[in-house]
Write a protein that holds these residues in place. Structure first.
Motif, PDB file in Angstrom:
ATOM      1  N   TYR A 277       0.868  -1.170   0.000  1.00 44.17           N
ATOM      2  CA  TYR A 277       0.000   0.000   0.000  1.00 44.17           C
ATOM      3  C   TYR A 277       0.904   1.218   0.000  1.00 44.17           C
ATOM      4  CZ  TYR A 277      -3.458  -3.422   1.422  1.00 44.17           C
ATOM      5  OH  TYR A 277      -4.266  -4.513   1.461  1.00 44.17           O
ATOM      6  N   PHE A 278       0.492   2.260  -0.674  1.00 42.09           N
ATOM      7  CA  PHE A 278       1.300   3.463  -0.790  1.00 42.09           C
ATOM      8  C   PHE A 278       0.513   4.652  -0.234  1.00 42.09           C
ATOM      9  CE2 PHE A 278       2.341   0.498  -4.146  1.00 42.09           C
ATOM     10  CZ  PHE A 278       3.726   0.411  -4.051  1.00 42.09           C
ATOM     11  N   ILE A 279       1.174   5.429   0.604  1.00 41.14           N
ATOM     12  CA  ILE A 279       0.562   6.610   1.190  1.00 41.14           C
ATOM     13  C   ILE A 279       1.462   7.805   0.857  1.00 41.14           C
ATOM     14  CG2 ILE A 279      -0.112   7.759   3.338  1.00 41.14           C
ATOM     15  CD1 ILE A 279      -0.487   4.969   4.580  1.00 41.14           C
ATOM     16  N   PRO A 280       0.899   8.869   0.273  1.00 42.91           N
ATOM     17  CA  PRO A 280       1.728  10.040  -0.018  1.00 42.91           C
ATOM     18  C   PRO A 280       2.071  10.785   1.275  1.00 42.91           C
ATOM     19  CG  PRO A 280      -0.554  10.461  -0.604  1.00 42.91           C
ATOM     20  CD  PRO A 280      -0.470   9.025  -0.169  1.00 42.91           C
ATOM     21  N   LEU A 281       3.279  11.298   1.325  1.00 41.42           N
ATOM     22  CA  LEU A 281       3.721  12.084   2.475  1.00 41.42           C
ATOM     23  C   LEU A 281       3.932  13.520   2.023  1.00 41.42           C
ATOM     24  CD1 LEU A 281       6.418   9.629   3.897  1.00 41.42           C
ATOM     25  CD2 LEU A 281       4.049   9.900   4.660  1.00 41.42           C
TER      26      LEU A 281
ATOM     27  N   PRO B 198       6.923  21.995   0.025  1.00 40.25           N
ATOM     28  CA  PRO B 198       5.679  21.546  -0.615  1.00 40.25           C
ATOM     29  C   PRO B 198       5.871  20.891  -1.980  1.00 40.25           C
ATOM     30  CG  PRO B 198       5.799  23.939  -0.578  1.00 40.25           C
ATOM     31  CD  PRO B 198       6.961  23.432   0.219  1.00 40.25           C
ATOM     32  N   THR B 199       7.002  21.121  -2.638  1.00 40.28           N
ATOM     33  CA  THR B 199       7.219  20.502  -3.949  1.00 40.28           C
ATOM     34  C   THR B 199       7.867  19.129  -3.848  1.00 40.28           C
ATOM     35  OG1 THR B 199       9.351  21.613  -4.191  1.00 40.28           O
ATOM     36  CG2 THR B 199       7.404  22.722  -5.140  1.00 40.28           C
ATOM     37  N   ASP B 200       8.325  18.728  -2.667  1.00 42.18           N
ATOM     38  CA  ASP B 200       8.927  17.406  -2.488  1.00 42.18           C
ATOM     39  C   ASP B 200       7.839  16.342  -2.374  1.00 42.18           C
ATOM     40  OD1 ASP B 200      11.322  18.684  -2.478  1.00 42.18           O
ATOM     41  OD2 ASP B 200      11.946  18.018  -0.489  1.00 42.18           O
ATOM     42  N   LEU B 201       8.160  15.166  -2.867  1.00 44.02           N
ATOM     43  CA  LEU B 201       7.222  14.054  -2.807  1.00 44.02           C
ATOM     44  C   LEU B 201       7.822  12.952  -1.950  1.00 44.02           C
ATOM     45  CD1 LEU B 201       4.707  12.460  -3.818  1.00 44.02           C
ATOM     46  CD2 LEU B 201       6.137  11.677  -5.702  1.00 44.02           C
ATOM     47  N   GLY B 202       7.045  12.463  -1.039  1.00 40.71           N
ATOM     48  CA  GLY B 202       7.449  11.323  -0.233  1.00 40.71           C
ATOM     49  C   GLY B 202       6.394  10.251  -0.330  1.00 40.71           C
ATOM     50  N   ILE B 203       6.818   9.007  -0.250  1.00 43.58           N
ATOM     51  CA  ILE B 203       5.874   7.898  -0.313  1.00 43.58           C
ATOM     52  C   ILE B 203       6.192   6.933   0.820  1.00 43.58           C
ATOM     53  CG2 ILE B 203       5.048   5.953  -1.678  1.00 43.58           C
ATOM     54  CD1 ILE B 203       5.892   7.470  -4.175  1.00 43.58           C
ATOM     55  N   LYS B 204       5.183   6.614   1.587  1.00 42.54           N
ATOM     56  CA  LYS B 204       5.316   5.605   2.625  1.00 42.54           C
ATOM     57  C   LYS B 204       4.793   4.300   2.047  1.00 42.54           C
ATOM     58  CE  LYS B 204       4.418   4.829   7.495  1.00 42.54           C
ATOM     59  NZ  LYS B 204       3.872   5.432   8.706  1.00 42.54           N
ATOM     60  N   VAL B 205       5.599   3.258   2.116  1.00 40.77           N
ATOM     61  CA  VAL B 205       5.215   1.960   1.574  1.00 40.77           C
ATOM     62  C   VAL B 205       4.879   1.038   2.738  1.00 40.77           C
ATOM     63  CG1 VAL B 205       5.953  -0.019   0.180  1.00 40.77           C
ATOM     64  CG2 VAL B 205       6.775   2.292  -0.378  1.00 40.77           C
ATOM     65  N   LEU B 206       3.668   0.507   2.719  1.00 40.23           N
ATOM     66  CA  LEU B 206       3.224  -0.438   3.736  1.00 40.23           C
ATOM     67  C   LEU B 206       3.150  -1.817   3.107  1.00 40.23           C
ATOM     68  CD1 LEU B 206       0.329   1.756   5.104  1.00 40.23           C
ATOM     69  CD2 LEU B 206       2.611   1.533   6.071  1.00 40.23           C
ATOM     70  N   LEU B 207       3.706  -2.802   3.790  1.00 39.14           N
ATOM     71  CA  LEU B 207       3.717  -4.159   3.277  1.00 39.14           C
ATOM     72  C   LEU B 207       2.619  -4.965   3.947  1.00 39.14           C
ATOM     73  CD1 LEU B 207       7.584  -4.712   3.348  1.00 39.14           C
ATOM     74  CD2 LEU B 207       6.178  -3.874   1.471  1.00 39.14           C
ATOM     75  N   LYS B 208       1.730  -5.505   3.145  1.00 33.76           N
ATOM     76  CA  LYS B 208       0.571  -6.237   3.636  1.00 33.76           C
ATOM     77  C   LYS B 208       0.962  -7.462   4.458  1.00 33.76           C
ATOM     78  CE  LYS B 208      -3.434  -8.662   1.732  1.00 33.76           C
ATOM     79  NZ  LYS B 208      -4.089  -9.020   0.480  1.00 33.76           N
ATOM     80  N   THR B 209       1.965  -8.195   4.028  1.00 34.94           N
ATOM     81  CA  THR B 209       2.294  -9.471   4.657  1.00 34.94           C
ATOM     82  C   THR B 209       3.440  -9.389   5.661  1.00 34.94           C
ATOM     83  OG1 THR B 209       3.791 -10.025   2.862  1.00 34.94           O
ATOM     84  CG2 THR B 209       1.505 -10.768   2.655  1.00 34.94           C
ATOM     85  N   THR B 210       3.938  -8.204   5.930  1.00 31.33           N
ATOM     86  CA  THR B 210       5.090  -8.100   6.817  1.00 31.33           C
ATOM     87  C   THR B 210       4.660  -8.184   8.273  1.00 31.33           C
ATOM     88  OG1 THR B 210       6.247  -6.738   5.235  1.00 31.33           O
ATOM     89  CG2 THR B 210       7.041  -6.660   7.481  1.00 31.33           C
TER      90      THR B 210
ATOM     91  N   SER C 223      18.606   6.629   0.377  1.00 23.77           N
ATOM     92  CA  SER C 223      18.108   8.006   0.306  1.00 23.77           C
ATOM     93  C   SER C 223      19.189   9.013   0.668  1.00 23.77           C
ATOM     94  CB  SER C 223      16.890   8.179   1.215  1.00 23.77           C
ATOM     95  OG  SER C 223      17.251   8.013   2.554  1.00 23.77           O
ATOM     96  N   ASN C 224      20.260   8.578   1.290  1.00 26.16           N
ATOM     97  CA  ASN C 224      21.341   9.485   1.659  1.00 26.16           C
ATOM     98  C   ASN C 224      22.446   9.527   0.619  1.00 26.16           C
ATOM     99  OD1 ASN C 224      20.204  10.321   4.056  1.00 26.16           O
ATOM    100  ND2 ASN C 224      21.111   8.650   5.212  1.00 26.16           N
ATOM    101  N   THR C 225      22.341   8.730  -0.435  1.00 31.43           N
ATOM    102  CA  THR C 225      23.408   8.690  -1.435  1.00 31.43           C
ATOM    103  C   THR C 225      23.152   9.643  -2.555  1.00 31.43           C
ATOM    104  OG1 THR C 225      22.323   6.841  -2.524  1.00 31.43           O
ATOM    105  CG2 THR C 225      24.106   6.323  -0.970  1.00 31.43           C
TER     106      THR C 225
END
Length: 164
Positions: free
Chosen positions: A123-127, A133-145, A162-164
């Motif tokens: 599942y993906f949730i926008p952050l 405000p122009t940055d996009l973040g996505i939280k990824v939720l794993l159904k079976t984890t 993300s730090n590279t």
């Protein structure tokens, strides 16, 4: 124009290495990929490429990573590509149009650092960041984890990339 020619000359001379990805030793493959990326970045440092192998050939995709200011650069590079046997040369990563395997939950899993992931089990949730405000973040939720270790491993890898 010289950098475009250099890129395609190198790719054409070494296309068999990329065509036979699974049969080439990893170190040799890395050397060729690094060189190809280096030459691509001499043309434009913000472009990238994706290589997809198929049973009867392969595809190289030149991408601007979604940056519309670079679309002309991608189109120009692809327009000057040579015709290489068994290769399809594509500008931009194309969206999937056949979603049946996702609707039927028969999508191919992705192995990522020993963890099996399926798009249909995510599942993906926008952050949003009010400070950027122009940055996009996505939280990824794993159904079976259910394992804390898997979650920690993924968090470590995400922080690393993300730090590279």
């Amino acid at each position: 124009m010289k950098t475009i020619t250099n890129f395609w000359n190198y790719f054409q001379q070494n296309n068999f290495v990329f065509l036979l990805l699974n049969d080439i030793p990893k170190e040799e493959l890395k050397t060729h990929f690094d060189k190809l990326i280096e030459i691509l970045h001499q043309y434009n440092k913000d472009l990238d490429l994706i290589i997809k192998n198929k049973t009867n050939g392969a595809e190289i995709i030149i991408t601007a990573n979604g940056n519309p200011y670079l679309f002309k650069e991608v189109k120009l590079l692809v327009r000057h590509s040579p015709n290489i046997k068994r290769w399809k040369i594509t500008a931009f990563l194309q969206p999937k149009t056949n979603l049946t395997k996702y609707e039927n939950v028969t999508d191919k899993p992705l192995e990522y650092y020993g963890i099996t992931l399926r798009i249909t089990e995510m599942y993906f949730i926008p952050l949003q960041n009010p400070n950027k405000p122009t940055d996009l973040g996505i939280k990824v939720l794993l159904k079976t984890t259910s394992s804390t270790k898997i979650t920690q491993d993924l968090e470590k890898q995400f922080i690393h990339t993300s730090n590279t």
